[in-house]
Write an enzyme that holds these catalytic residues in place. Structure first.
Site, PDB file in Angstrom:
ATOM      1  N   GLY B 202       0.803  -1.168  -0.004  1.00  0.00           N
ATOM      2  CA  GLY B 202       0.207  -0.131  -0.014  1.00  0.00           C
ATOM      3  C   GLY B 202       0.708   1.167  -0.065  1.00  0.00           C
ATOM      4  O   GLY B 202       2.168   1.287  -0.508  1.00  0.00           O
ATOM      5  N   ASP B 227      -4.604  -7.846  -8.569  1.00  0.00           N
ATOM      6  CA  ASP B 227      -4.427  -7.740  -7.207  1.00  0.00           C
ATOM      7  C   ASP B 227      -3.083  -6.824  -6.705  1.00  0.00           C
ATOM      8  O   ASP B 227      -2.076  -7.492  -6.911  1.00  0.00           O
ATOM      9  CB  ASP B 227      -4.273  -9.335  -6.825  1.00  0.00           C
ATOM     10  CG  ASP B 227      -4.840  -9.587  -5.333  1.00  0.00           C
ATOM     11  OD1 ASP B 227      -5.095  -8.600  -4.709  1.00  0.00           O
ATOM     12  OD2 ASP B 227      -4.738 -10.736  -4.870  1.00  0.00           O
ATOM     13  N   LEU B 228      -3.451  -5.720  -6.314  1.00  0.00           N
ATOM     14  CA  LEU B 228      -2.451  -4.823  -5.909  1.00  0.00           C
ATOM     15  C   LEU B 228      -1.338  -5.245  -5.187  1.00  0.00           C
ATOM     16  O   LEU B 228      -1.618  -5.908  -4.034  1.00  0.00           O
ATOM     17  CB  LEU B 228      -3.131  -3.663  -5.386  1.00  0.00           C
ATOM     18  CG  LEU B 228      -2.221  -2.089  -5.209  1.00  0.00           C
ATOM     19  CD1 LEU B 228      -1.898  -1.780  -6.263  1.00  0.00           C
ATOM     20  CD2 LEU B 228      -2.765  -1.414  -4.160  1.00  0.00           C
ATOM     21  N   ASP B 229      -0.187  -5.076  -5.669  1.00  0.00           N
ATOM     22  CA  ASP B 229       1.137  -5.614  -4.646  1.00  0.00           C
ATOM     23  C   ASP B 229       1.178  -6.898  -4.662  1.00  0.00           C
ATOM     24  O   ASP B 229       1.748  -7.559  -3.493  1.00  0.00           O
ATOM     25  CB  ASP B 229       1.037  -4.705  -3.253  1.00  0.00           C
ATOM     26  CG  ASP B 229       1.283  -3.138  -3.553  1.00  0.00           C
ATOM     27  OD1 ASP B 229       1.628  -2.816  -4.523  1.00  0.00           O
ATOM     28  OD2 ASP B 229       0.822  -2.768  -2.539  1.00  0.00           O
ATOM     29  N   GLU B 230       0.398  -7.679  -5.398  1.00  0.00           N
ATOM     30  CA  GLU B 230       0.395  -9.147  -5.114  1.00  0.00           C
ATOM     31  C   GLU B 230       0.886  -9.886  -6.281  1.00  0.00           C
ATOM     32  O   GLU B 230       1.086 -11.159  -6.391  1.00  0.00           O
ATOM     33  CB  GLU B 230      -1.023  -9.879  -4.757  1.00  0.00           C
ATOM     34  CG  GLU B 230      -1.446  -9.349  -3.575  1.00  0.00           C
ATOM     35  CD  GLU B 230      -0.870 -10.133  -2.151  1.00  0.00           C
ATOM     36  OE1 GLU B 230       0.022 -11.047  -2.560  1.00  0.00           O
ATOM     37  OE2 GLU B 230      -0.962  -9.533  -1.246  1.00  0.00           O
TER      38      GLU B 230
END
Lengths: 286, 286, 286, 286
Positions: B202, B227-230
Site C-alpha cells: 500500500g 491484485d495490488l502488490d500481489e
C-alpha cells in the site's frame, strides 16, 4: 590498572545532558573510550551510551557514582553503570531445533559472548537435543500442553527468578508466551523469528515465503511483547534465494541467517547497546 | 557470420523434452551457447531457455524453425524464438519521481539495455520532470482524475497498441491500474514497489517501515496483476538502515535500491529470462 | 521407488553434446530433474551437471550406463555418475581454531551436509580443541616441526589413503602443504583463507586489513595448489566493517564469514557442483 | 528560526575534550542534535563530529565561536565550524565513461547532494560525453599527452583555484595525477577505483578479476595520494558474480557498484563525516 565501564542512560531530550554527564566524568577522573548518542525527535527521548575507564572500582559510595546520580536526578534519567567485563546471566529457551542455541553456546565457549548461561529450558527432553555443547549447564525439561501452559510458565518463571537471569533468549522456542509472562519478561526477552518481519508473521514463514515467491528470505530478532511478532526489532538480515529453492532449502538457508541475526542481537544486548524506544529500538553498533 | 537466438519455452513436465529440443537444434546445425531449465514439481511445469547461434537467419520457413515447431506441438509448449539482438519495444509510465526512469534511460543510452523506448506516459507534464535524458522520446501527458481514469487508461492503451509496446514499465507511476487494464497488460507490465514485499503493502511504505522500526528496507519489482502488490515477484533487494534514519533518509536510500531492482528486472525481461509460473516467476539469471 | 543420480562431465566444447547426453538419458528411461551447463569460450571447455532419477540402480552393466559411456567416449569426456544420496568421505585438517570444523560437524550432525567425516587430523592434541562435536570421530594428532614436515605429511597421506577420503578440508589448518603434497591432493583439497583474495595474501590477513583501513573484510574458499593462496576460488563473501573495529573485532567478525564461506564451498563440492577449469572454477549453485 | 551547524574536530586524545566542547556549546545556548566520536588508540588521535542548532548565525565574533576557539586552542585541535546547509564547491574530473559523473549530477539535481558543481574537467571534448545533465555547468576540455601533462595539470589547478573548489572528484578520470598535483589536492580529492582494493590495483581491474576467477567484484572510493591506489579508503562495496560473467559483464555490473560507492563517499565528505587518520579514514555514517 583501570577498569572499563558502560554507562547507559535515556531521558527526555533537553540541552545540557552531554555537558552534564561528560563534565561529571571528567571532573572525577574518568577517561571516555567511546560514546554514542541519539535524539529521537518523535518520542523526544535522548539515549546515550558511554564506555569509559577509571582507576577506581566505582562502588555506590564513589564520588563519581554520586556525581552521576546527581546529573541523573536532574534530568530524570533511566540510567545504569556497569563494569564492561561483568557477564550477564542468560537463560536459554529452546524446543527441538538447536542450531541457534548451539551457535550461542559455541560463541560463549570461545569467549565471544559476555554471558553466563545459567540454564536451558525446553519442552523437549535433553536427550532429544542434537547438541553436545550443553555439557553440565542446568537443563530443565518442562513439558507443555494446552492445559498445563500456566503451570509450565510458572516453572520457567521460577528458574528465571532463582537464577537471576537478566536475559531470556527464545532460541527457536516454538511456544507462544502468555501475555502475562511476556509482560513479566518485558525488555529482557529476545526472540528469533524466521522471517523478515513484518512479512510472513505467524507459523511456517518459510513455507509462506515459498508460496509467495519472494526472491529473498530473512530473519528478525526482536524483544518479546504480548503482541506476537510485533515486538521492537533489534536486528534483521536476509539472503537471496531463487525459484528453484524448495521449502526445505529455505529452512536450511534460513538456519544460517537465524543464528547470525540472533547472535548479533544477543551480542548487542550483552554489551548494553540496545535501548527500547516505544515500539522500536535504538541500537548502537560496535 | 552467425546470429544468436534465444529460445524460450514452457510446458507440462514430461521426460524427453530436453532430448527433443536439443536433438532438433543439433540436427539442424545450431550451436548451443547457454541453457537453463527448471522443473516445478508443484505446478508440474517445465521451463527452458536456450541461447544458441546459427549460420542462418531462421525465418519461419527454415527447417530448424519447422523442427522446433514439431517438438513444440508434440509437448504442447508455449514457445518463442527470438534473435538475441532484437530490441524489445518498451513504454515507460512515470509520475513525478524520475529516478527510476532516468536510470533506465541512461542505461539504454550507454547500450546496457536491449530496448527501444517507444514512449513515455505521465500524468504530469514534461516540464515537471527533472530529467534531461528524455530528449525526443515521445512524451504523452495524460492527466488523470478519479472521474477520468477510464478515459486516461484508454489513452495509454492506445499508445501501447500503436507503438506495439512489448513491455510497459511502471517506473514509479503512482496510479493504480484498473483491474481491466492490469489484465490487458498481463505478463508484460512490470512495477517497482518501494518496499520489501509482502511487508508494507500500500501507500507510503517508507513511512510504514520507519514506524515499525525495521532494520532493513527494500524494493520489489513484480508483474502487475489486478491484485495490488500481489503480482509475481521478479527481483528484490534490501539495505541496512538504523534507528537514526528519518523517513526522508529512507526515501533517499530507497531510491538507490528501487532503481537497481527495477533495472535488474527489466534487464532480465529484455533478455527473455523471466517466466510466469502461476503466482510466481522463474528467473534465469545471467 | 526411483533413485536420484548426479551426472557430471566436462569435455572440449562441440555441437551435439547436450543432444547426445539427453538423448541417451531419455532413450533409457531417465527423468531429468535439473541441469546446468557452461561453455567457456576462453578454454573451449564445456561443463555439464545433470540431476536425474531412474527406476533402476544403474550399476556398471546397466544399458544406460553403457549408453552414457558411449557418448562420453565419443566426446572424450571426463565424466562421473553418482547416486545423489551417496555420501562423500571427508577428512578434516585443523590447527587450534575450531570454529570452521565445529560448524561443519554440526551441519553434518543435523543432516545438512552429504558427507561421512572419516577423520580429523591436527597438529594439536584433541584435548586442546574446544569442540564437543568430535565425539568418536577418529582424531589423529600429528605434531609438526620444520624438521618433521615430510614425515607428518606422510602420516596424513596414509590416513587419506586408508580412509579413501575423497575430500580433504583445511578448516583453519595453519600449516602450508608442501608442493608435493598439494599436488597429491589436487582437486580434492579445499582451504579457507581468511581474506578476500587476492587481497591480503599470506599471514595475519585481518591485521593487514586493519592496517590498510579497508571498509570490508572477507573470506575465500579455494582449492589448494602448490601456489599458495592462488588456487581456484570456489566461494567468497564479505562484510562491512568500520574504522572502530580493532584487529580482534575483525577476527571475531571474520569467523562468521569464514565458516559460512567454507560450508558453502564444501556443500557445493559434496553435491558435485564444482568443476576445475584451469586456474578457475565453474560452480553450479543450488 | 534556528540554524544547523556541523562542528568537526580532531586532536591528540586526552581526558576532558567532550566535557570542554559540550560545556562550551551548552553554556552558549547550542542544542546538540547528533554526535559521533572516535579515539584511535594506535595514532592516539581523537575525532569528533557534532551536529547542533543555534538561534544565532554564529559569525566569527560570536561568543560561542570564541568559546569553541578557546577550547580548540587548549587541546590544539584541528577544527571547523560550518553551517550544515552550506554547499561545498565541487569540481568533477572525467574521461570518457560518464556513469559516475551522471549519477552525481542527477543526485545533485534532485537535491540529494549538498554541493555546487563548479565545473567539469575532461581530457575529452564535451561532445563525446553521453550525458545530458551537464547543462550549462562550465566544461573545460583540457587534452593531455605525455608531453603536456604538466601544463594540463596546471590548467586544472587554475580551475581549482579560480572556482575555490573544496573537493575534486575523479569520476572515472583515467589519468594518473602527478605526485605534485596529488599532494596539492591532499585531503580534498576523491577517486573511484573499479576494484575491491587492495585487490587488482592498476589497470583493467575487471579483466584481472575475470582472469583470477574471483566470485565477487567491487569498487573503492579513496582519497588520492601520490601513492597510486594506496590512498585512505572512504567506502567500498561488492557484488556476487559467477564463472559465466565475461569481462564485459563485469564492466556492466561494476558500473552500478562504482557509482553507488562514489556517491556514498562524496555524500559523506559533503556532510563533514570523513576524517583522514594517517593512511586510513574515520567515517561517521549517517
Amino acid at each position: 590498572m583501570s577498569t572499563a565501564f558502560n554507562l547507559t542512560l535515556s531521558c527526555k531530550d533537553r540541552p545540557g545532558i552531554v555537558a552534564g554527564v561528560s563534565g561529571a566524568l571528567f571532573a572525577h577522573g574518568a577517561n571516555i573510550l567511546e560514546a554514542q548518542q541519539y535524539s529521537d525527535i518523535e518520542t523526544d527521548r535522548f539515549f546515550l551510551r558511554i564506555g569509559f575507564e577509571h582507576a577506581r572500582r566505582l562502588d555506590g559510595a564513589d564520588p563519581l557514582t554520586a556525581a552521576l546520580a546527581d546529573v541523573a536526578a536532574k534530568f530524570d534519567m533511566d540510567w545504569r553503570l556497569r563494569p564492561a567485563a561483568q557477564k550477564k546471566r542468560v537463560l536459554m529457551l529452546v524446543s527441538k531445533l538447536g542450531h541457534c542455541l548451539g551457535d550461542l553456546l559455541y560463541r560463549n565457549r570461545i569467549g565471544e559472548m559476555n554471558m553466563d548461561v545459567v540454564g536451558i529450558v525446553s519442552n523437549h527432553p535433553k536427550g532429544s537435543q542434537k547438541l553436545t555443547l550443553i555439557g553440565d549447564t542446568p537443563y530443565h525439561h518442562f513439558p507443555i500442553t494446552k492445559e498445563t501452559k500456566a503451570q509450565q510458565e510458572a516453572q520457567i518463571k521460577a528458574v528465571v527468578d532463582e537464577t537471576g537471569a537478566e536475559l531470556v533468549v527464545l532460541a527457536r522456542y516454538m511456544q507462544i508466551l502468555s501475555p502475562e509472562f511476556a509482560a513479566h519478561l518485558a525488555g529482557r526477552c529476545i526472540n528469533i523469528h524466521h522471517s523478515f518481519l513484518p512479512g510472513f508473521k505467524g507459523a511456517r514463514p518459510y513455507h509462506q515465503a515459498h508460496e509467495r515467491g519472494v526472491k529473498m528470505i530473512g530473519a528478525t530478532a526482536h524483544f518479546v511483547t504480548s503482541d506476537l511478532d510485533e515486538g521492537p526489532i533489534i536486528a534483521q538480515d536476509v539472503e537471496q534465494i531463487s525459484h528453484a529453492d524448495t521449502p526445505d532449502d529455505l529452512v536450511r538457508k534460513g538456519r544460517d541467517i537465524e543464528r547470525r541475526v540472533l547472535a548479533r542481537a544477543v551480542h548487542y544486548f550483552l554489551q548494553d547497546r540496545v535501548f527500547i524506544n516505544g515500539a522500536k529500538t535504538v541500537v548502537f553498533p560496535d
